[in-house]
Design an enzyme around this catalytic site. Structure first.
Site, short mmCIF file in Angstrom:
data_model
loop_
_atom_site.label_atom_id
_atom_site.label_comp_id
_atom_site.label_asym_id
_atom_site.label_seq_id
_atom_site.Cartn_x
_atom_site.Cartn_y
_atom_site.Cartn_z
N THR A 99 0.84 -1.19 0.09
CA THR A 99 -0.04 -0.01 0.04
C THR A 99 0.80 1.30 -0.08
O THR A 99 0.41 2.15 -0.82
CB THR A 99 -1.10 0.08 1.22
N SER A 138 -6.85 -1.24 -6.75
CA SER A 138 -6.46 -1.41 -5.44
C SER A 138 -5.11 -1.80 -5.37
O SER A 138 -4.41 -2.25 -6.41
CB SER A 138 -7.21 -2.60 -4.73
N THR A 139 -4.31 -1.42 -4.39
CA THR A 139 -2.91 -1.98 -4.22
C THR A 139 -2.73 -3.41 -4.56
O THR A 139 -1.78 -3.89 -5.12
CB THR A 139 -2.61 -1.78 -2.74
N ASN A 140 -3.68 -4.16 -4.23
CA ASN A 140 -3.77 -5.60 -4.42
C ASN A 140 -3.67 -6.20 -5.76
O ASN A 140 -3.81 -7.11 -5.72
CB ASN A 140 -5.03 -6.24 -3.45
N THR A 185 37.02 -37.56 -9.53
CA THR A 185 35.54 -37.87 -9.10
C THR A 185 35.91 -37.76 -7.40
O THR A 185 36.94 -38.46 -6.99
CB THR A 185 35.01 -39.29 -9.34
N SER A 316 46.44 -9.68 -2.38
CA SER A 316 46.61 -9.87 -1.01
C SER A 316 47.47 -8.38 -0.60
O SER A 316 48.13 -7.98 -1.35
CB SER A 316 47.82 -10.88 -0.68
N SER A 317 47.14 -8.17 0.64
CA SER A 317 47.74 -6.60 1.28
C SER A 317 49.03 -7.21 1.98
O SER A 317 49.97 -6.33 2.51
CB SER A 317 46.72 -6.24 2.31
N LYS A 322 50.48 -12.69 -4.86
CA LYS A 322 49.33 -13.39 -5.11
C LYS A 322 48.09 -12.97 -5.89
O LYS A 322 47.83 -11.74 -5.79
CB LYS A 322 48.90 -13.48 -3.44
#
Length: 471
Positions: A99, A138-140, A185, A316-317, A322
């Site tokens: 609504t 209607s909203t519905n 597998t 990487s920091s 990497k």
């Protein structure tokens, strides 16, 4: 700052006169002050499209004057064009079955239409957000109809991108069709295959996903517009329902049609669960593919290292050099979010009670987020990962030859038990199956090379008929 006073059944409020929305929207902003994302703007625009169709219909039926209808149509079109996006900030999570967002659209259209005619915002004697903009609605019926239209459009866009991703995988299938690698597998050595066969299998999974997602459009096209409050059509008419359905079909260029049973279309949200289920399955496929690529790319020295994903950013920091598989990781996270959204949609759809589902806002937010995320993920996965994948052919052959995978091809010749003995011996002596066979002097080196030729082992064959039987 200049204010205007607006009233509703609860009382009155001062409204910032620069705003096009009114008292219902202000109350919703206060009640649902969640600091969350606002209602999806594409959903808002489709609600505006429904309002445009309703104005056209009511004008044709003589319920709205041409002046009012044309002003409402013009205001609706401006919303659809994005001119008033900043007027729709209500939280996506709201009570009332939608609504609040319906009233938000009604108020913005009404106040803009009043301006178009020459009046001042808030003077609802000129154009009323409910009596005029929301006439016969209607909203519905508005919100489910708008959500189905929004969903169809996003499903079509997503399907287009899934098809492109599938085609990109098929190109890799052809590109790598002559490069052999070790099939596995349960993460253990299995039998030979080609790199291309792996990508071909991914493409087949997406082909099924694409079919399932496209098929959901069939039920989405049934709209309950005209059903109004609970689907019985109170305050509308049969002529209105037929005309607005035709009008929406013309405006959207979609084959939408009225529900056979509008009560069903108003109270039941199972169609959205169907769409979400198809999205969840696609998400599960993306997780499988992205995880496989991460494993095959792992290393570059300490892992499988058989494919090379394009480097997109430093990984990487703290660890120099990497590079992480950030695109498959992103795709996996998006897919997990989609699966979580599917749970929310399922719970929301099942929580509808009697003649209405009050949780349409949650369904809308979750559904549209999933569709948008998956569309973008498919684009980025293709453009920033799949298209530029390379293969480390040397590593593929090395891993294949070092494994015991080739021993399976010997079972038709020497039996399972003898093949097991050779496999254990190869592992114990840290030699390849080929080297063990050479030393066993069971077959000529030429026959051994024929039996262990990967090109003979990636498909059904009658190889045993060409080799001397020593069993």
């Amino acid at each position: 700052m200049e204010y205007r006073i607006e009233k509703d059944l609860i009382g009155s409020k001062e409204i910032d006169n620069s705003k096009y929305y009114g008292i219902n929207t202000v109350r919703a902003l206060e009640n649902f002050d969640l600091y969350s994302k606002p209602v999806n703007i594409d959903f808002v625009k489709e609600i505006a499209l429904v309002k445009k169709a309703a104005a056209i219909t009511n004008m044709k039926l003589g319920k709205l004057s041409e002046q009012k209808a044309n002003a409402i149509i013009k205001a609706s079109e401006e919303i659809i064009e994005g001119i008033f996006d900043d007027q729709f900030k209500i939280s996506a999570f709201q009570g009332g079955a939608g609504t609040s967002v319906n009233m938000n659209v009604n108020e913005v259209i009404a106040n803009r239409a009043i301006e178009i005619i020459g009046g001042k915002k808030g003077d609802y004697t000129i154009i009323h957000p409910l009596n005029d903009v929301n006439m016969s609605q209607s909203t519905n019926d508005v919100c489910p109809t708008a959500l189905k239209i929004t969903t169809i459009k996003k499903v079509q866009k997503l399907a287009n991108e899934i098809n492109k991703l599938k085609e990109a995988l098929e190109l890799k299938e052809d590109q790598f069709s002559q490069i052999f690698r070790l099939g596995r597998t349960q993460l253990m050595d299995a039998v030979p295959m080609t790199v291309g066969q792996g990508f071909g299998a991914y493409a087949k999974a997406l082909e099924r996903d694409l079919y399932r997602i496209r098929k959901t459009e069939e039920n989405l096209k049934n709209i309950n517009i005209g059903g109004t409050a609970i689907g019985t059509g109170i305050n509308s008419s049969d002529r209105y329902i037929f005309i607005i359905s035709d009008t929406l079909r013309s405006l959207t260029k979609l084959n939408v049609s009225r529900c056979e049973c509008s009560i069903d279309g108003t109270q039941n949200a199972d169609v959205f669960v169907e769409v979400s289920s198809a999205l969840k399955i696609f998400a599960s496929s993306l997780i499988k593919i992205s995880n496989d690529l991460r494993i095959l790319n792992s290393g570059p020295r300490g892992g499988f290292g058989e494919i090379i994903l394009p480097a997109r950013q430093a990984g990487s920091s703290i660890m120099p050099g990497k590079v992480n598989p950030v695109i498959p990781e992103m795709v996996g996270q998006i897919s997990m979010r989609v699966i979580a959204n599917d749970t929310a949609i399922t719970m929301a759809a099942s929580s509808g009670q009697l003649e209405l589902n009050a949780f349409i806002p949650l369904i809308a937010e979750s559904m549209l987020e999933s569709l948008e995320l998956l569309e973008k993920a498919a684009i980025l996965f293709r453009e920033k990962c799949i298209d530029d994948i390379l293969v480390n052919e040397k590593k593929c052959i090395e891993n294949l030859e070092k494994s015991t995978a080739l021993v399976t091809s010997l079972v038709p010749f020497i039996g399972y038990d003898k093949a097991c003995e050779l496999a254990k011996k190869a592992l114990r002596e840290d030699k390849s199956i080929r080297e063990i066979l050479y030393s066993e002097d069971i077959y000529s080196n030429e026959d051994i090379d024929t039996m262990l030729n990967p090109s003979q082992l990636i498909k059904p064959s009658e190889l045993k008929d060409t080799i001397r039987d020593v069993s």
